[in-house]
Design a protein around this motif. Structure first.
Motif, PDB file in Angstrom:
ATOM      1  N   TYR A   1      -2.784   8.638  -8.204  1.00 54.29           N
ATOM      2  CA  TYR A   1      -1.612   9.573  -8.479  1.00 54.29           C
ATOM      3  C   TYR A   1      -1.709  11.001  -8.183  1.00 54.29           C
TER       4      TYR A   1
ATOM      5  N   THR B   1       0.713  -1.104   0.110  1.00 52.34           N
ATOM      6  CA  THR B   1      -0.015  -0.156   0.076  1.00 52.34           C
ATOM      7  C   THR B   1       0.850   1.129   0.220  1.00 52.34           C
ATOM      8  N   GLN B   2       0.478   2.257  -0.885  1.00 52.89           N
ATOM      9  CA  GLN B   2       1.409   3.503  -1.356  1.00 52.89           C
ATOM     10  C   GLN B   2       0.371   4.621  -0.753  1.00 52.89           C
ATOM     11  N   ALA B   3       0.850   5.766  -0.755  1.00 49.51           N
ATOM     12  CA  ALA B   3      -0.189   6.912  -0.707  1.00 49.51           C
ATOM     13  C   ALA B   3      -1.116   6.979  -1.602  1.00 49.51           C
ATOM     14  N   TRP B   4      -0.944   6.677  -2.659  1.00 47.10           N
ATOM     15  CA  TRP B   4      -1.665   6.682  -4.010  1.00 47.10           C
ATOM     16  C   TRP B   4      -2.681   5.173  -4.254  1.00 47.10           C
TER      17      TRP B   4
ATOM     18  N   ALA C   1      -2.294  12.149  -5.504  1.00 48.04           N
ATOM     19  CA  ALA C   1      -1.822  12.338  -4.079  1.00 48.04           C
ATOM     20  C   ALA C   1      -0.304  12.662  -4.051  1.00 48.04           C
ATOM     21  N   ILE C   2       0.221  12.083  -4.952  1.00 49.47           N
ATOM     22  CA  ILE C   2       1.803  12.165  -4.756  1.00 49.47           C
ATOM     23  C   ILE C   2       2.451  13.316  -6.050  1.00 49.47           C
TER      24      ILE C   2
END
Length: 135
Positions: free
Chosen positions: A129, A102-105, A131-132
């Motif tokens: 995307y 799990t990533q920020a996006w 989000a980053i």
């Protein structure tokens, strides 16, 4: 401009079955025994039958090898829910190469098909995307 996606495979029938079972692609057209068009994504996916051991391109010393290999180009398949998509791909013969991250996006599953090609399953969360993005 449109683009097409082409994947070399050593077993056309196996590849048609894999991409149908794993992702729901349907057979559009056949091109004899040399290729097949699969539909169901934003661009057609063309499977090209190329025997293992044949030259990658004219004048190249490398030859096609369908063991797991790295290339800077790969497919990302965006899915609504990653766990059932991973299970479906695994049942069809894919390999999960790392735990779902799990990533920020969003969430990412690094996988490989039975023909040595890497691909990712992507589930966007929240802003995706955006989000980053820095610009």
């Amino acid at each position: 401009m449109d683009f097409l996606i082409n994947l070399d495979v050593d077993d056309l029938e196996h590849a048609i079955a894999f991409y149908h079972e794993a992702f729901g692609f349907t057979l559009g057209r056949r091109f004899g025994t040399d290729g097949a068009e699969l539909l169901g994504g934003p661009a057609p996916l063309y499977l090209l039958a190329k025997a293992a051991g044949t030259p990658a391109f004219a004048g190249d010393g490398r030859h096609r090898d369908y063991r797991r290999h790295w290339t800077p180009v790969h497919l990302d398949l965006v899915v609504e829910e990653i766990e059932p998509a991973v299970e479906r791909a695994l049942a069809a013969g894919a390999v999960l190469e790392a735990p779902i991250a799990t990533q920020a996006w969003g969430r990412l599953a690094l996988m490989a098909d039975p023909f040595g090609h890497g691909f990712c399953l992507v589930q966007f969360l929240g802003e995706g995307y955006d989000a980053i993005a820095t610009s």
